[in-house]
Write an enzyme that holds these catalytic residues in place. Structure first.
Site, PDB file in Angstrom:
ATOM      1  N   GLU A  19      -3.164  -3.296  -9.925  1.00 49.00           N
ATOM      2  CA  GLU A  19      -1.753  -2.898 -10.476  1.00 49.00           C
ATOM      3  C   GLU A  19      -1.121  -4.091 -10.881  1.00 49.00           C
ATOM      4  O   GLU A  19      -0.065  -4.166 -11.699  1.00 49.00           O
ATOM      5  CB  GLU A  19      -1.078  -2.566  -8.992  1.00 49.00           C
ATOM      6  N   VAL A  42       0.955  -1.194  -0.107  1.00 57.74           N
ATOM      7  CA  VAL A  42      -0.090   0.136   0.099  1.00 57.74           C
ATOM      8  C   VAL A  42       0.713   1.328   0.068  1.00 57.74           C
ATOM      9  O   VAL A  42       1.265   1.682   1.087  1.00 57.74           O
ATOM     10  CB  VAL A  42      -1.119  -0.128   1.348  1.00 57.74           C
ATOM     11  N   HIS A  43       1.201   1.780  -1.182  1.00 55.20           N
ATOM     12  CA  HIS A  43       2.210   2.790  -1.250  1.00 55.20           C
ATOM     13  C   HIS A  43       1.291   4.205  -1.727  1.00 55.20           C
ATOM     14  O   HIS A  43       0.067   3.920  -1.433  1.00 55.20           O
ATOM     15  CB  HIS A  43       3.254   2.485  -2.362  1.00 55.20           C
ATOM     16  N   ALA A  44       1.725   4.929  -2.277  1.00 55.32           N
ATOM     17  CA  ALA A  44       0.940   6.350  -2.487  1.00 55.32           C
ATOM     18  C   ALA A  44      -0.205   6.098  -3.457  1.00 55.32           C
ATOM     19  O   ALA A  44      -1.265   6.810  -3.095  1.00 55.32           O
ATOM     20  CB  ALA A  44       1.922   7.333  -3.399  1.00 55.32           C
ATOM     21  N   SER A  73      -3.162   4.225  -1.605  1.00 58.39           N
ATOM     22  CA  SER A  73      -3.228   5.026  -0.388  1.00 58.39           C
ATOM     23  C   SER A  73      -4.457   6.017  -0.821  1.00 58.39           C
ATOM     24  O   SER A  73      -5.320   6.357  -0.149  1.00 58.39           O
ATOM     25  CB  SER A  73      -2.415   5.602   0.088  1.00 58.39           C
TER      26      SER A  73
END
Length: 88
Positions: A87, A14-16, A19
């Site tokens: 993703e 859970v990166h930018a 998020s």
């Protein structure tokens, strides 16, 4: 109040971007949306709040929703995790 466990399935965690997607989805609902990781609670309506959680691949989280549209809010957030934030 509704709760459901999810697992971070996308390799990058859970990166930018995830998020931001979580916060955008959570903000569509009136309900309070909380993500719980290792007994610590994070406000899912805050991009920074979600990012500070530092949830990596295979991390188990609990999504908690409370409010008049809690079921729809929970389904929306869980769907993001189930689809790997589109993703992979």
């Amino acid at each position: 109040m509704r709760e459901q466990k999810v697992t971070v399935l996308n390799r990058a965690g859970v990166h930018a971007r995830p998020s931001t997607l979580i916060a955008q989805a959570a903000n569509k609902y009136n309900s309070k949306v909380t993500i719980i990781k290792s007994e610590k609670e994070y406000n899912a309506k805050s991009v920074i709040g979600v990012m500070t959680m530092a949830a990596t691949y295979n991390t188990e989280l609990t999504i908690r929703t409370e409010g008049d549209d809690e079921t729809n809010a929970l389904e929306a957030i869980v769907n993001l995790f189930d689809t790997k934030f589109e993703e992979d």
